[in-house]
Design a protein around this motif. Structure first.
Motif, PDB file in Angstrom:
ATOM      1  N   ASN A  65       0.944  -1.300  -0.006  1.00 15.95           N
ATOM      2  CA  ASN A  65       0.160   0.102  -0.109  1.00 15.95           C
ATOM      3  C   ASN A  65       0.914   1.133   0.107  1.00 15.95           C
ATOM      4  O   ASN A  65       1.877   1.437   0.603  1.00 15.95           O
ATOM      5  N   ILE A  66       0.590   2.328  -0.624  1.00 15.44           N
ATOM      6  CA  ILE A  66       0.944   3.623  -0.583  1.00 15.44           C
ATOM      7  C   ILE A  66       0.302   4.435   0.358  1.00 15.44           C
ATOM      8  O   ILE A  66      -0.823   4.636   0.078  1.00 15.44           O
ATOM      9  N   LEU A  67       0.984   4.737   1.465  1.00 15.61           N
ATOM     10  CA  LEU A  67       0.331   5.718   2.241  1.00 15.61           C
ATOM     11  C   LEU A  67       0.589   7.119   1.932  1.00 15.61           C
ATOM     12  O   LEU A  67      -0.606   8.037   2.227  1.00 15.61           O
ATOM     13  N   SER A  68       1.596   7.629   1.402  1.00 13.17           N
ATOM     14  CA  SER A  68       1.810   9.013   1.319  1.00 13.17           C
ATOM     15  C   SER A  68       2.917   9.204   0.222  1.00 13.17           C
ATOM     16  O   SER A  68       3.556   7.914  -0.281  1.00 13.17           O
ATOM     17  N   ASN A  69       3.346  10.464  -0.182  1.00 14.72           N
ATOM     18  CA  ASN A  69       4.624  10.260  -1.007  1.00 14.72           C
ATOM     19  C   ASN A  69       5.699   9.918  -0.319  1.00 14.72           C
ATOM     20  O   ASN A  69       6.910   9.651  -0.936  1.00 14.72           O
ATOM     21  N   PHE A  70       5.590   9.738   0.973  1.00 18.53           N
ATOM     22  CA  PHE A  70       6.764   9.626   1.791  1.00 18.53           C
ATOM     23  C   PHE A  70       6.862   7.936   2.693  1.00 18.53           C
ATOM     24  O   PHE A  70       7.703   7.812   3.237  1.00 18.53           O
ATOM     25  N   ARG A  71       5.410   7.458   2.774  1.00 17.42           N
ATOM     26  CA  ARG A  71       5.508   6.241   3.555  1.00 17.42           C
ATOM     27  C   ARG A  71       4.569   5.312   2.556  1.00 17.42           C
ATOM     28  O   ARG A  71       3.826   5.497   1.883  1.00 17.42           O
ATOM     29  N   VAL A  72       5.192   3.879   2.988  1.00 18.47           N
ATOM     30  CA  VAL A  72       4.462   2.894   2.208  1.00 18.47           C
ATOM     31  C   VAL A  72       4.303   1.661   3.160  1.00 18.47           C
ATOM     32  O   VAL A  72       5.204   1.750   4.274  1.00 18.47           O
ATOM     33  N   LEU A  73       3.262   0.975   2.949  1.00 17.39           N
ATOM     34  CA  LEU A  73       3.071  -0.421   3.615  1.00 17.39           C
ATOM     35  C   LEU A  73       3.870  -1.360   2.898  1.00 17.39           C
ATOM     36  O   LEU A  73       3.697  -1.680   2.016  1.00 17.39           O
ATOM     37  N   VAL A  74       4.939  -2.307   3.742  1.00 19.51           N
ATOM     38  CA  VAL A  74       5.630  -3.448   3.132  1.00 19.51           C
ATOM     39  C   VAL A  74       5.325  -4.644   4.095  1.00 19.51           C
ATOM     40  O   VAL A  74       5.081  -4.670   5.275  1.00 19.51           O
ATOM     41  N   THR A  75       4.907  -5.717   3.321  1.00 21.21           N
ATOM     42  CA  THR A  75       4.814  -7.057   3.915  1.00 21.21           C
ATOM     43  C   THR A  75       6.033  -7.733   3.812  1.00 21.21           C
ATOM     44  O   THR A  75       6.807  -7.901   2.808  1.00 21.21           O
ATOM     45  N   ASN A  76       6.532  -7.838   4.955  1.00 19.58           N
ATOM     46  CA  ASN A  76       8.096  -8.626   5.166  1.00 19.58           C
ATOM     47  C   ASN A  76       7.866  -9.940   4.947  1.00 19.58           C
ATOM     48  O   ASN A  76       7.023 -10.447   4.713  1.00 19.58           O
ATOM     49  N   GLU A  77       9.077 -10.559   4.970  1.00 20.60           N
ATOM     50  CA  GLU A  77       9.409 -11.735   4.557  1.00 20.60           C
ATOM     51  C   GLU A  77       8.690 -12.721   5.679  1.00 20.60           C
ATOM     52  O   GLU A  77       8.310 -14.077   5.375  1.00 20.60           O
ATOM     53  N   ASP A  78       8.425 -12.587   6.811  1.00 19.24           N
ATOM     54  CA  ASP A  78       7.830 -13.172   7.966  1.00 19.24           C
ATOM     55  C   ASP A  78       6.244 -12.915   7.657  1.00 19.24           C
ATOM     56  O   ASP A  78       5.570 -13.427   8.590  1.00 19.24           O
ATOM     57  N   GLY A  79       5.754 -12.180   6.856  1.00 16.26           N
ATOM     58  CA  GLY A  79       4.320 -11.986   6.576  1.00 16.26           C
ATOM     59  C   GLY A  79       3.625 -10.841   7.554  1.00 16.26           C
ATOM     60  O   GLY A  79       2.551 -10.514   7.265  1.00 16.26           O
TER      61      GLY A  79
END
Length: 168
Positions: free
Chosen positions: A22-36
Motif C-alpha cells: 500500500n502507498i500511504l503518502s509520498n513518503f510512506r508505504v506499507l511493506v509485507t516483510n518476509e515473515d508476513g
C-alpha cells in the motif's frame, strides 16, 4: 524514487526484504516483510530489490555510457588489488541513486571478472560507509562467485568502508 504496489524492496537497516502492499503518502508505504508482517516504512528506509532481469536491463543502459575495460595493475603474488568504488565526475549523467548503485555494481562485477581472468587472489573493494546499501549488494552478488570469500578489510587502514575478497 517512486514506488508502486507490488514492488519488491530491501530494507536499508535490515537484511530482510518485502513487497509494497500500500502507498500511504509520498513518503510512506506499507511493506509485507518476509515473515508476513505488514510494516509502515519511510521510502528513505527502502531500496528496490532488483531481480536479475532488472539488473540486466539497467546494466545495458549503463554499459552504453561506460565503455571502459577494466584491467588490474601489475601486482606481486602477495599483493592485493585495491578498487575504489566511489563515484567520480564521469558519472554526472546518472540521475538517481538506483542508477548510481547499478553503475557501482557493474564496475564491481567487471573488476571481479578481470581479477579471475588475471588470477588475482585478493581484492580490496573500497565502498565507503554511507547507508550500507552498496556493501549489502556486493555481499549478495559475491554469493554467485563460488570461489570467492569476503570479510571486512582491516579497520585501522580502511575504517568501516571496505571489504576484502579472496578468490581461491
Amino acid at each position: 524514487m517512486k514506488f508502486n504496489i507490488g514492488d519488491k524492496v530491501s530494507f536499508l537497516n535490515d537484511k530482510s526484504s518485502g513487497i509494497i502492499t500500500n502507498i500511504l503518502s509520498n513518503f510512506r508505504v506499507l511493506v509485507t516483510n518476509e515473515d508476513g508482517f505488514e510494516v509502515s516504512v519511510s521510502i528513505d528506509e527502502i531500496v528496490p530489490l532488483a531481480d536479475e532481469s532488472i539488473y540486466k536491463i539497467d546494466e545495458r543502459k549503463i554499459d552504453e555510457k561506460e565503455e571502459k575495460k577494466v584491467s588490474p595493475p601489475k601486482l606481486l603474488s602477495n599483493e592485493a588489488w585495491e578498487v575504489d568504488l566511489h563515484l567520480r565526475n564521469e558519472t554526472e549523467n546518472l540521475k538517481t541513486d538506483y542508477e548510481k548503485l547499478l553503475y557501482q555494481l557493474n564496475y564491481f562485477r567487471k573488476c571481479m571478472d578481470a581479477a579471475i581472468a588475471h588470477r588475482i587472489k585478493k581484492i580490496i573493494f573500497i565502498h565507503g560507509v554511507g547507508k550500507g546499501t552498496l556493501k549489502q549488494e556486493i555481499i549478495r552478488t559475491l554469493k554467485k562467485y563460488e570461489r570467492a570469500k569476503q570479510y571486512d578489510a582491516p579497520y585501522k587502514k580502511y575504517g568501516a568502508g571496505a571489504i576484502v575478497v579472496e578468490i581461491s
